[in-house]
Design an enzyme around this catalytic site. Structure first.
Site, PDB file in Angstrom:
ATOM      1  N   GLY A 107      14.238  35.598  14.728  1.00  0.00           N
ATOM      2  CA  GLY A 107      14.105  34.395  13.907  1.00  0.00           C
ATOM      3  C   GLY A 107      12.656  33.955  13.825  1.00  0.00           C
ATOM      4  O   GLY A 107      11.846  34.290  14.697  1.00  0.00           O
ATOM      5  N   GLN A 126       5.819  28.206  12.767  1.00  0.00           N
ATOM      6  CA  GLN A 126       5.134  29.244  13.543  1.00  0.00           C
ATOM      7  C   GLN A 126       4.069  29.978  12.742  1.00  0.00           C
ATOM      8  O   GLN A 126       3.230  30.666  13.313  1.00  0.00           O
ATOM      9  CB  GLN A 126       6.155  30.263  14.074  1.00  0.00           C
ATOM     10  CG  GLN A 126       7.107  29.673  15.101  1.00  0.00           C
ATOM     11  CD  GLN A 126       8.139  30.693  15.498  1.00  0.00           C
ATOM     12  OE1 GLN A 126       9.168  30.820  14.861  1.00  0.00           O
ATOM     13  NE2 GLN A 126       7.865  31.452  16.551  1.00  0.00           N
ATOM     14  N   CYS A 156      10.385  33.913  22.369  1.00  0.00           N
ATOM     15  CA  CYS A 156       9.846  33.343  21.140  1.00  0.00           C
ATOM     16  C   CYS A 156       8.609  34.123  20.727  1.00  0.00           C
ATOM     17  O   CYS A 156       7.781  34.453  21.574  1.00  0.00           O
ATOM     18  CB  CYS A 156       9.484  31.874  21.390  1.00  0.00           C
ATOM     19  SG  CYS A 156       8.785  31.041  19.963  1.00  0.00           S
ATOM     20  N   LEU A 157       8.485  34.412  19.438  1.00  0.00           N
ATOM     21  CA  LEU A 157       7.314  35.154  18.959  1.00  0.00           C
ATOM     22  C   LEU A 157       6.023  34.372  19.211  1.00  0.00           C
ATOM     23  O   LEU A 157       4.948  34.965  19.269  1.00  0.00           O
ATOM     24  CB  LEU A 157       7.455  35.470  17.464  1.00  0.00           C
ATOM     25  CG  LEU A 157       8.566  36.453  17.089  1.00  0.00           C
ATOM     26  CD1 LEU A 157       8.664  36.601  15.574  1.00  0.00           C
ATOM     27  CD2 LEU A 157       8.349  37.822  17.748  1.00  0.00           C
ATOM     28  N   HIS A 171      17.198  27.150  18.251  1.00  0.00           N
ATOM     29  CA  HIS A 171      15.809  27.435  18.656  1.00  0.00           C
ATOM     30  C   HIS A 171      14.860  27.242  17.468  1.00  0.00           C
ATOM     31  O   HIS A 171      13.826  26.579  17.589  1.00  0.00           O
ATOM     32  CB  HIS A 171      15.753  28.871  19.195  1.00  0.00           C
ATOM     33  CG  HIS A 171      14.401  29.369  19.554  1.00  0.00           C
ATOM     34  ND1 HIS A 171      14.054  29.747  20.835  1.00  0.00           N
ATOM     35  CD2 HIS A 171      13.285  29.581  18.799  1.00  0.00           C
ATOM     36  CE1 HIS A 171      12.788  30.151  20.848  1.00  0.00           C
ATOM     37  NE2 HIS A 171      12.301  30.073  19.627  1.00  0.00           N
ATOM     38  N   GLU A 172      15.237  27.796  16.314  1.00  0.00           N
ATOM     39  CA  GLU A 172      14.350  27.719  15.135  1.00  0.00           C
ATOM     40  C   GLU A 172      14.300  26.292  14.587  1.00  0.00           C
ATOM     41  O   GLU A 172      13.248  25.838  14.125  1.00  0.00           O
ATOM     42  CB  GLU A 172      14.804  28.688  14.038  1.00  0.00           C
ATOM     43  CG  GLU A 172      14.858  30.160  14.431  1.00  0.00           C
ATOM     44  CD  GLU A 172      13.604  30.684  15.097  1.00  0.00           C
ATOM     45  OE1 GLU A 172      12.503  30.153  14.834  1.00  0.00           O
ATOM     46  OE2 GLU A 172      13.729  31.612  15.918  1.00  0.00           O
ATOM     47  N   HIS A 176      11.793  24.358  16.361  1.00  0.00           N
ATOM     48  CA  HIS A 176      10.414  24.611  15.876  1.00  0.00           C
ATOM     49  C   HIS A 176      10.067  23.650  14.741  1.00  0.00           C
ATOM     50  O   HIS A 176       8.949  23.136  14.676  1.00  0.00           O
ATOM     51  CB  HIS A 176      10.269  26.045  15.357  1.00  0.00           C
ATOM     52  CG  HIS A 176       9.983  27.060  16.418  1.00  0.00           C
ATOM     53  ND1 HIS A 176       8.887  27.006  17.250  1.00  0.00           N
ATOM     54  CD2 HIS A 176      10.640  28.195  16.764  1.00  0.00           C
ATOM     55  CE1 HIS A 176       8.886  28.053  18.070  1.00  0.00           C
ATOM     56  NE2 HIS A 176       9.940  28.795  17.798  1.00  0.00           N
TER      57      HIS A 176
HETATM   58 NI    NI Z   1      10.520  30.576  18.667  1.00  0.00          NI
END
Ligand code: NI
Length: 171
Positions: free
Chosen positions: A46, A51, A92-93, A134-135, A138
């Site tokens: 995701g 991000q 997480c990226l 999670h997203e 963000h």
């Molecule tokens: Ni993340």
């Protein structure tokens, strides 16, 4: 399409609250396409627009093993959430190589616009439920490490800053 740069924790821009998308136009479709390419290239499940330093409510995700079940969520809302909670390890990226346990609703019902601008609703469970929550965090300026203890978060912050310095030196 083009690859976008993913912000790394503790970049303060990750704490920006995203605003709703006013219209799903060509600019947003381009953003969606670039985010998809960026997510697949980084092998993520995701990615939120936050991000990639775009502070509008756009998420792309694909929690399938086959990597061919793309979901585009524009202006997502959680309209129902299970009382049942579930703890699972997340990554997480924006926080590479860090994984830790976070408690989330086991199931959520989500309403969002798709890439075509049309509203749709779906129920998510398992990894998809974790990913949506999670997203969506963000988009509110929240990174998953903020659920961890202050001590763990400080260690992660130090590790990320060191990694950023090492990357700059090319180590
Ligand atoms: Ni993340």
């Amino acid at each position: 399409m083009s690859l976008l740069t993913i912000l790394r924790y503790p970049d303060p821009r990750l704490h920006t609250v995203a605003r709703p998308v006013a219209a799903v136009d060509e600019r947003i479709r381009q953003l969606v396409d670039d985010m998809c390419q960026t997510m697949y290239e980084a092998d993520g499940v995701g990615l939120a627009a936050t991000q990639v330093d775009v502070h509008e409510c756009v998420i792309v995700m694909d929690t399938s093993d086959s990597r061919d079940q793309l979901q585009v969520l524009i202006n997502p809302e959680i309209i129902a959430a299970s009382a049942e909670m579930h703890v699972a390890e997340e990554g997480c990226l924006s926080v590479p190589l860090v994984y830790d346990k976070v408690e989330r609703h086991a199931r959520v019902t989500v309403r969002a616009l798709g890439r075509d601008g049309q509203p749709h609703e779906f129920e998510a469970e398992g990894l998809a439920a974790i990913c949506v929550q999670h997203e969506m965090d963000h988009l509110l300026g929240k990174v998953f490490v903020e659920y961890l203890s202050a001590l763990k978060r400080d260690r992660i912050r130090t590790k990320m800053l060191k990694k950023a310095r090492d990357d700059l030196r090319g180590d």
